[in-house]
Write an enzyme that holds these catalytic residues in place. Structure first.
Site, PDB file in Angstrom:
ATOM      1  CG  ASN A  70      18.563 -59.830 -10.172  1.00  0.00           C
ATOM      2  OD1 ASN A  70      19.060 -60.463  -9.240  1.00  0.00           O
ATOM      3  ND2 ASN A  70      17.489 -60.266 -10.832  1.00  0.00           N
ATOM      4  CG  MET A  72      19.793 -58.816  -6.576  1.00  0.00           C
ATOM      5  SD  MET A  72      20.499 -57.159  -6.523  1.00  0.00           S
ATOM      6  CE  MET A  72      20.181 -56.738  -4.806  1.00  0.00           C
ATOM      7  CG  ASN A 130      13.899 -68.643  -4.278  1.00  0.00           C
ATOM      8  OD1 ASN A 130      13.875 -69.297  -5.317  1.00  0.00           O
ATOM      9  ND2 ASN A 130      14.424 -67.437  -4.215  1.00  0.00           N
ATOM     10  CB  CYS A 133      18.114 -68.111  -6.066  1.00  0.00           C
ATOM     11  SG  CYS A 133      19.179 -66.656  -6.225  1.00  0.00           S
ATOM     12  CB  ILE A 195       8.752 -67.453 -13.982  1.00  0.00           C
ATOM     13  CG1 ILE A 195       8.766 -66.079 -14.675  1.00  0.00           C
ATOM     14  CG2 ILE A 195       7.895 -68.444 -14.769  1.00  0.00           C
ATOM     15  CD1 ILE A 195       9.408 -66.024 -16.056  1.00  0.00           C
ATOM     16  CB  SER A 197      14.830 -63.291 -12.941  1.00  0.00           C
ATOM     17  OG  SER A 197      15.797 -63.917 -12.135  1.00  0.00           O
ATOM     18  N   GLY A 274       7.927 -57.186  -9.401  1.00  0.00           N
ATOM     19  CA  GLY A 274       9.327 -57.024  -9.027  1.00  0.00           C
ATOM     20  C   GLY A 274       9.981 -55.834  -9.697  1.00  0.00           C
TER      21      GLY A 274
END
Length: 314
Positions: A70, A72, A130, A133, A195, A197, A274
């Site tokens: 992904n 996103m 977070n 990312c 973790i 990704s 996820g």
């Protein structure tokens, strides 16, 4: 002998340790309601930014044979949307266990402003910052910059007094586990989530001789079965290095009760799902809960605490 999955996390009691990973099935109030009404023990909101974000161009999420890729780019409805939802839910369900709220600013200043908004609100749940990312073009992962991570946490804990955890990227070197754990141990963190990704993987469509996601020339975060060994290693590494007051949430490659058992054996307190949630929908929680109970009962365990973190060496 019936196995109980009851999980105590901070000052909360959850029916089981399972929850969604932020980013999956939590974009809208409808999806959040579906999580709240599912067999998940807890749920977390979509990582919020100050304003609504559309995220990266599509295609940006593809299921692949052993997981997903992904890019996103943090699409979300903005912090006010999610804060309104959780405050209403607190009011309407005062006896429900604490909700997790995720934030992911594009800069230190934005993160601080987001957290100030939460600090000043009546939100009484658990916040997840977070720091990892991998899919916003031009924005490096904060948690791979150890000095910046420390600076961020110093500024956060100067004013933030509510329970706070951080979502971390995967680390691959013992020296990095040691450095990050030393930093994290300096702060009153509630937990780490390991973790996110594995960043900047590449999946190829041989027929088309092309990448499969549009952003970043096809580079994207890898999730699912591909990442489980790395996730387990990170859970174990931080469980054995952090102060016992700092809990670990295990995320990565959980699609069965066996996977869940392995994460718990490595020391995880809660478990986020996820990729497989994206594939199966919320019914996964009922299935995986039964599978974990079956494993525990076959082994003679009546509670998770009897084996959590007790991984044997050889």
């Amino acid at each position: 002998m019936t196995a109980s999955l009851t999980t105590k996390f901070l000052n909360n009691t959850y029916e089981n340790p399972f929850m969604n990973a932020s980013g999956v099935h939590c974009m809208t109030t409808q999806e959040l309601d579906e999580l709240a009404n599912s067999k998940a023990g807890a749920f977390i909101t979509k990582s919020a930014t100050t304003l609504e974000r559309e995220g990266n161009p599509e295609p940006r999420y593809i299921s692949v044979p052993l997981g997903s890729i992904n890019s996103m780019g943090l699409p979300n409805e903005g912090i006010d949307y999610y804060l309104s939802y959780v405050l209403n839910r607190q009011k309407n369900y005062p006896d429900a266990p604490a909700i997790f709220f995720s934030v992911a600013g594009m800069s230190i200043d934005e993160n601080l402003n987001l957290l100030r908004k939460i600090q000043d609100s009546e939100f009484n749940g658990i916040t997840e910052l977070n720091l990892s990312c991998p899919n916003v073009p031009g924005k490096p992962q904060v948690a791979y910059d150890f000095d910046l991570t420390k600076e961020t946490l110093e500024k956060v804990f100067a004013f933030f007094k509510k329970p706070l955890g951080v979502k971390l990227p995967p680390y691959f070197d013992f020296a990095h586990f040691d450095i990050m754990a030393k930093i994290l141990n300096e702060f009153p963190l509630a937990y780490v989530n390991s973790i996110n990704s594995i960043g900047n993987g590449l999946f190829i469509d041989v027929e088309k001789e092309s990448v499969v996601v549009k952003p970043k020339n096809g580079f994207g975060g890898i999730g699912g079965e591909y990442v489980k060994p790395t996730a387990l290693a990170n859970v174990r590494a931080f469980y054995t290095r952090l102060r016992p007051e700092i809990k670990v949430i295990g995320t990565g490659g959980i699609k069965s009760g066996k996977d869940a058992f392995e994460h718990l054996l490595c020391g995880a307190s809660m478990l986020q799902i996820g990729t497989e949630l994206q594939k199966e929908g919320v019914k996964i929680f009922e299935r995986i809960e039964k599978e974990l109970k079956d494993i525990m009962e076959a082994k003679g365990y009546t509670s998770i605490d009897q084996f959590r973190g007790k991984l044997n060496s050889i």
